[in-house]
Design a protein around this motif. Structure first.
Motif, mmCIF file in Angstrom:
data_model
loop_
_atom_site.group_PDB
_atom_site.id
_atom_site.type_symbol
_atom_site.label_atom_id
_atom_site.label_comp_id
_atom_site.label_asym_id
_atom_site.label_seq_id
_atom_site.Cartn_x
_atom_site.Cartn_y
_atom_site.Cartn_z
ATOM 1 N N ILE A 132 -1.056 2.395 1.193
ATOM 2 C CA ILE A 132 -2.044 2.885 0.224
ATOM 3 C C ILE A 132 -3.210 3.549 0.956
ATOM 4 O O ILE A 132 -3.702 4.600 0.545
ATOM 5 C CB ILE A 132 -2.540 1.733 -0.667
ATOM 6 C CG1 ILE A 132 -1.365 1.094 -1.409
ATOM 7 C CG2 ILE A 132 -3.573 2.230 -1.666
ATOM 8 C CD1 ILE A 132 -1.740 -0.126 -2.220
ATOM 9 N N VAL A 133 -3.662 2.907 2.047
ATOM 10 C CA VAL A 133 -4.771 3.470 2.821
ATOM 11 C C VAL A 133 -4.391 4.850 3.361
ATOM 12 O O VAL A 133 -5.164 5.807 3.268
ATOM 13 C CB VAL A 133 -5.166 2.525 3.969
ATOM 14 C CG1 VAL A 133 -6.158 3.215 4.901
ATOM 15 C CG2 VAL A 133 -5.772 1.238 3.408
ATOM 16 N N ALA A 134 -3.185 4.971 3.890
ATOM 17 C CA ALA A 134 -2.750 6.254 4.456
ATOM 18 C C ALA A 134 -2.694 7.330 3.377
ATOM 19 O O ALA A 134 -3.117 8.473 3.595
ATOM 20 C CB ALA A 134 -1.380 6.091 5.104
ATOM 21 N N ALA A 135 -2.170 6.961 2.195
ATOM 22 C CA ALA A 135 -2.047 7.943 1.106
ATOM 23 C C ALA A 135 -3.421 8.407 0.628
ATOM 24 O O ALA A 135 -3.649 9.601 0.418
ATOM 25 C CB ALA A 135 -1.259 7.342 -0.057
ATOM 26 N N THR A 136 -4.348 7.460 0.463
ATOM 27 C CA THR A 136 -5.668 7.836 -0.047
ATOM 28 C C THR A 136 -6.492 8.565 0.995
ATOM 29 O O THR A 136 -7.253 9.483 0.664
ATOM 30 C CB THR A 136 -6.433 6.597 -0.529
ATOM 31 O OG1 THR A 136 -6.538 5.645 0.549
ATOM 32 C CG2 THR A 136 -5.745 5.941 -1.717
ATOM 33 N N MET A 137 -6.354 8.179 2.260
ATOM 34 C CA MET A 137 -7.112 8.853 3.307
ATOM 35 C C MET A 137 -6.616 10.283 3.528
ATOM 36 O O MET A 137 -7.359 11.140 4.009
ATOM 37 C CB MET A 137 -7.023 8.062 4.622
ATOM 38 C CG MET A 137 -7.804 6.762 4.602
ATOM 39 S SD MET A 137 -9.584 7.038 4.340
ATOM 40 C CE MET A 137 -10.167 5.339 4.235
ATOM 41 N N ALA A 138 -5.364 10.534 3.142
ATOM 42 C CA ALA A 138 -4.841 11.899 3.241
ATOM 43 C C ALA A 138 -5.429 12.789 2.159
ATOM 44 O O ALA A 138 -5.486 14.009 2.313
ATOM 45 C CB ALA A 138 -3.312 11.883 3.129
ATOM 46 N N ARG B 208 -2.553 -6.394 -7.421
ATOM 47 C CA ARG B 208 -1.904 -7.458 -6.655
ATOM 48 C C ARG B 208 -2.400 -7.461 -5.217
ATOM 49 O O ARG B 208 -2.617 -6.391 -4.640
ATOM 50 C CB ARG B 208 -0.389 -7.260 -6.678
ATOM 51 C CG ARG B 208 0.223 -7.388 -8.049
ATOM 52 C CD ARG B 208 1.737 -7.428 -7.929
ATOM 53 N NE ARG B 208 2.217 -6.272 -7.175
ATOM 54 C CZ ARG B 208 2.438 -5.093 -7.731
ATOM 55 N NH1 ARG B 208 2.220 -4.912 -9.010
ATOM 56 N NH2 ARG B 208 2.896 -4.080 -6.994
ATOM 57 N N PRO B 209 -2.541 -8.614 -4.605
ATOM 58 C CA PRO B 209 -2.935 -8.666 -3.200
ATOM 59 C C PRO B 209 -1.931 -7.909 -2.350
ATOM 60 O O PRO B 209 -0.734 -7.895 -2.634
ATOM 61 C CB PRO B 209 -2.934 -10.165 -2.869
ATOM 62 C CG PRO B 209 -3.089 -10.833 -4.201
ATOM 63 C CD PRO B 209 -2.380 -9.952 -5.182
ATOM 64 N N ALA B 210 -2.423 -7.248 -1.348
ATOM 65 C CA ALA B 210 -1.551 -6.477 -0.464
ATOM 66 C C ALA B 210 -1.723 -6.968 0.962
ATOM 67 O O ALA B 210 -2.774 -7.499 1.325
ATOM 68 C CB ALA B 210 -1.891 -4.993 -0.548
ATOM 69 N N PRO B 211 -0.717 -6.793 1.767
ATOM 70 C CA PRO B 211 -0.828 -7.236 3.164
ATOM 71 C C PRO B 211 -1.877 -6.443 3.912
ATOM 72 O O PRO B 211 -2.155 -5.297 3.586
ATOM 73 C CB PRO B 211 0.580 -6.962 3.732
ATOM 74 C CG PRO B 211 1.147 -5.911 2.837
ATOM 75 C CD PRO B 211 0.595 -6.206 1.476
ATOM 76 N N LYS B 212 -2.453 -7.069 4.906
ATOM 77 C CA LYS B 212 -3.477 -6.417 5.717
ATOM 78 C C LYS B 212 -2.882 -5.272 6.529
ATOM 79 O O LYS B 212 -1.707 -5.282 6.894
ATOM 80 C CB LYS B 212 -4.133 -7.431 6.675
ATOM 81 C CG LYS B 212 -4.918 -8.502 5.968
ATOM 82 C CD LYS B 212 -6.166 -7.920 5.335
ATOM 83 C CE LYS B 212 -7.020 -9.015 4.703
ATOM 84 N NZ LYS B 212 -8.230 -8.482 4.117
ATOM 85 N N ALA B 213 -3.703 -4.284 6.813
ATOM 86 C CA ALA B 213 -3.228 -3.136 7.585
ATOM 87 C C ALA B 213 -2.942 -3.542 9.017
ATOM 88 O O ALA B 213 -3.620 -4.394 9.587
ATOM 89 C CB ALA B 213 -4.269 -2.030 7.554
#
Length: 207
Positions: free
Chosen positions: A55-61, A102-107
């Motif tokens: 999710i972080v990678a998609a949003t940071m893009a 939902r909780p997601a795993p840490k990066a």
């Protein structure tokens, strides 16, 4: 460097209606504004910061852009997401209750400074684009409102002019009618006198 570019972006996630939504933004407030939320979803427990690497990678893009995926799915976040496939035919309406993300795993790793600066610059650019779109829409609405007001004013002016012309013509007709009535009265009086004389002459002629 502008103050906005110095702020490190974070990824926030929520669920609204049929979609999970995520965005890279410098603050919760900025995320809420981008989502168009009218209340604080974070305080309500239906939005949170996420460190999920995908999710972080998609949003940071695409910083500042709201990404979506069908609610309840584990698919990737994109700008255009299909509706959930398990919706019933008669249930095509937004859900009244929102569920917490939902909780997601840490990066596994963190965004480096170069990536953060690039993402922050992209976010600022996206914010400027959205603001320009808002100004454009407001200008269009103002232009349309001015056009309607001008059209209404022209229609009202035409109606007032026609009303005044009608009243003037009606007054002329009433004046002419009064003159005709007066002429008719004069003629009726003249005829009454003449008839009396003629009847009297006829009576004398018969004697």
């Amino acid at each position: 460097m502008p103050k906005q570019l110095k702020r490190r972006l974070k990824t926030y996630q929520t669920s609204l209606g049929f979609y999970d939504q995520a965005i890279a933004a410098p603050s919760m407030k900025a995320a809420l504004q981008a989502w168009g939320a009218s209340s604080n979803l974070f305080h309500q427990g239906v939005a949170r910061e996420t460190d999920d690497p995908g999710i972080v990678a998609a949003t940071m893009a695409k910083p500042g852009v709201v990404l979506r995926r069908p609610v309840g799915s584990d698919g990737p976040f994109t700008e255009s997401a299909e509706l959930p496939t398990d919706l019933a035919d008669g249930d095509a309406r937004p859900r009244s209750k929102r569920r917490p993300a939902r909780p997601a795993p840490k990066a596994a790793g963190k965004i480096d400074d170069k990536q953060a600066r690039k993402a922050a610059a992209s976010f600022a650019k996206e914010e400027q684009r959205r603001e320009a779109e808002r100004r454009k829409e407001e200008a269009a609405r103002a232009k349309e409102q001015a056009r309607r007001e001008k059209a209404v004013a022209a229609a009202e002016a035409a109606l007032d002019k026609a009303r005044r012309e009608h009243e003037a013509r009606t007054e002329e007709i009433e004046t002419a009618r009064a003159a005709l009535d007066e002429r008719a009265d004069v003629e009726e009086s003249r005829w009454a006198k003449q008839r009396t004389k003629l009847v009297e002459a006829l009576r004398r002629a018969r004697e």
